[in-house]
Design an enzyme around this catalytic site. Structure first.
Site, mmCIF file in Angstrom:
data_model
loop_
_atom_site.group_PDB
_atom_site.id
_atom_site.type_symbol
_atom_site.label_atom_id
_atom_site.label_comp_id
_atom_site.label_asym_id
_atom_site.label_seq_id
_atom_site.Cartn_x
_atom_site.Cartn_y
_atom_site.Cartn_z
ATOM 1 N N GLU A 44 9.137 15.667 14.913
ATOM 2 C CA GLU A 44 9.613 15.639 13.534
ATOM 3 C C GLU A 44 8.878 16.723 12.742
ATOM 4 O OE1 GLU A 44 8.801 11.786 11.864
ATOM 5 O OE2 GLU A 44 10.805 11.672 11.007
ATOM 6 N N CYS A 57 13.206 10.504 7.136
ATOM 7 C CA CYS A 57 13.076 10.034 8.521
ATOM 8 C C CYS A 57 14.387 10.191 9.272
ATOM 9 C CB CYS A 57 12.605 8.598 8.552
ATOM 10 S SG CYS A 57 13.497 7.551 7.415
ATOM 11 N N LYS A 79 0.872 -1.178 0.000
ATOM 12 C CA LYS A 79 0.000 0.000 0.000
ATOM 13 C C LYS A 79 0.909 1.228 0.000
ATOM 14 C CE LYS A 79 -1.888 3.078 1.947
ATOM 15 N NZ LYS A 79 -1.851 4.491 1.494
ATOM 16 N N GLU A 82 9.049 1.627 11.326
ATOM 17 C CA GLU A 82 10.090 2.643 11.141
ATOM 18 C C GLU A 82 9.371 3.985 11.159
ATOM 19 O OE1 GLU A 82 12.004 5.309 10.311
ATOM 20 O OE2 GLU A 82 12.286 4.709 8.222
#
Ligand code: NAP
Ligand code: MG
Length: 477
Positions: free
Chosen positions: A379, A280, A171, A246
């Site tokens: 983040e 990331c 996906k 992750e």
């Protein structure tokens, strides 16, 4: 018009619904993808199961590996085409799009070569019993992929899973599907049997959720936000399905006064500017020895002022962000910083020719960011670098470890003993000393601790995560 890739066929969503594909450089739609639902996930899982129980399991590991290697070569042949698709879909500058295509090919090369090297062990035993362990594939693996590096994350996740003998249902993020749909076609062309690789597009809360809940999925690999990572793990917990997560980071670059700043500077800039900060493992915090705080900020500031942002095809330092809501997210962080009185050192510039509808953000350097401020904790996923000083090694370690994340860290010092001490004391899945990112590092196991997630992808280590261990004890007297 794009289609799902199920059992090597191009199929629309069962509902017939679609979503527009937007070019982030202009904000304009230029294609459509299926807005799939649970019934499409179900069809993909059934195709993957049939392949796993049929042609895929009949291949020897060496034959499987050869298919992956063939796909790697095919991707390399089509690298320019794939890079161009990714550039328009995700707003990636040319160099970035090309390096993503190269990393995709490299993942299939590494895992193609590794497919027939995955071994079990024999266990010392007594009483006339021989004990051995086998590394077996989970079966059908689910892969939920974010929009920031679709090709790279597909390569590391699906490449590893296939090499280990699984069949995959993928996906992609609805903002970044097109390159992966093309890769699935290339895989069919080089001989992957129907059902080995299936791709279903649509919204995360619709198809992503259906994938995470589907009882036919034996393992889930998820890369994305901590919030959705929690939802995935909760859904998987209902049926005790293993997951690899992750979830990003707030990775520190730590500079001691004895560091070679000429060496460090390009790494510091690249680690936050690459992919417009939507990485990331972005080096989004810079922790600086107070002895060199002012001179280093001056040099960083001058470098930030030279940075240029514009349409992906101009191949500047940064392209656009992926979508309007991501731009808004970065603006919210910057207005919070302003309200908190956090000083801005410097900003790059968006070129004048950038189309009005594109999602452009100038790279921004902030200083004296308080450790508990959300700019030092969360983040941003944009080109915003938060600088703060430290006075000794203990304070550097405390600041480095003072976020919920632990993905990557950079340590810059010429002192060998300090290099090792810091590498031990910083909590992260990867620590780089006097470098950062290590050129994509397909061979380097990657993943986090704390809220950065768990499990490892990339490198040989990933193959363990894509298998389950069976212990066989044979009594022969
Ligand atoms: P996200 O919402 O976590 O999306 C990641 C993937 O999960 C996408 O494929 C998404 O699909 C899917 N998804 C969303 N909701 C889901 C659900 N309820 N069930 C199952 N799957 C679901 O991340 P995002 O919205 O793209 O970005 C938000 C923030 O996540 C970023 O600002 C960044 O901090 C972080 N992020 C981290 C990484 C990383 O590499 N660690 C990558 C991307 C984002 P759709 O996008 O199609 O909805
Ligand atoms: Mg797009």
């Amino acid at each position: 018009m794009q289609f799902n890739h199920i059992a090597n066929a191009a199929v629309p969503a069962a509902s017939g619904r679609t979503l527009p594909v937007i070019d982030p450089s202009t904000g304009e739609p230029y294609d459509d993808i299926p807005r799939s639902g649970p019934e499409d996930i179900d069809a993909a899982v059934r195709a993957a199961r049939a392949c796993f129980e049929g042609p895929w399991s009949r291949l020897s590991p060496a034959e499987r590996g050869r298919l992956l290697l063939r796909l790697s070569l095919k991707i390399a042949e089509h690298a320019e085409e794939l890079a161009a698709i990714e550039q328009r879909d995700c707003g990636k500058p040319t160099k970035q799009a090309r390096s993503d295509a190269a990393a995709l090919a490299r993942h299939f090369e590494v895992y193609g070569g590794a497919a027939d090297t995955l071994c079990g062990e024999t266990v010392p035993s007594t009483n006339g019993t021989s004990v051995l362990t086998w590394r077996e594939p989970h079966g059908v693996t689910g892969h939920i992929i974010p929009w920031n590096y679709p090709m790279q994350i597909f390569g590391r996740s699906v490449g590893g899973a296939l090499a280990a003998g699984n069949c995959c249902v993928v996906k992609p993020a609805e903002d970044a599907c097109l390159s992966l749909l093309r890769v699935a076609e290339l895989a069919a062309e080089v001989g992957f049997p129907p059902g080995a690789i299936n791709i279903v597009t649509g919204y995360g809360h619709e198809v992503g959720d259906a994938l995470a809940r589907h009882p036919g999925i034996d393992h889930i690999s998820f890369t994305g936000s901590p919030r959705v990572g929690t939802l995935i793990q909760q859904a998987a917990a209902e049926r005790h399905c293993p997951v690899t997560l992750e979830l990003g980071g707030k990775s520190p670059q730590i500079l001691f006064a004895d560091a070679d700043l000429d060496d460090a500077l390009p790494y510091l800039i690249n680690a936050i500017v690459q992919n417009a900060g939507q990485t990331c493992s972005a080096g989004s915090r810079v922790l600086i020895d107070s002895l060199i705080y002012e001179p280093l900020l001056e040099r960083l500031g001058a470098a930030f002022e030279r940075l240029r942002v514009g349409p992906a095809a101009m191949d500047l330092d940064c392209g656009p962000l992926i979508r309007q809501s991501q731009l808004q997210r970065v603006w919210d962080f910057l207005s919070d910083a302003q309200a908190a009185g956090i000083p801005m050192v410097a900003q790059g510039r968006v070129v004048e020719s950038a189309p009005e509808g594109g999602y452009y953000q100038a790279p921004t350097l902030l200083r004296d960011v308080p450790v508990m401020h959300r700019l030092a904790q969360e983040e941003v996923f944009g080109p915003v670098l938060a600088a703060m000083p430290f006075h000794d090694e203990d304070e550097a370690v405390a600041l480095a470890n003072a976020t919920p994340f632990g993905l990557v860290a950079g340590v810059w010092t010429r002192d060998g003993a300090r290099q090792l001490r810091m590498a031990r004391r910083v909590r992260a899945g990867q620590v780089f000393v006097n470098n950062y990112g290590a050129g994509g590092g397909v061979e380097l196991p990657f993943g986090g601790v704390k809220s950065s997630g768990h499990g490892r992808e990339k490198g040989f280590e990933a193959l363990y995560g894509f298998t389950t261990l069976k212990t066989v004890a044979i009594h022969h007297g």
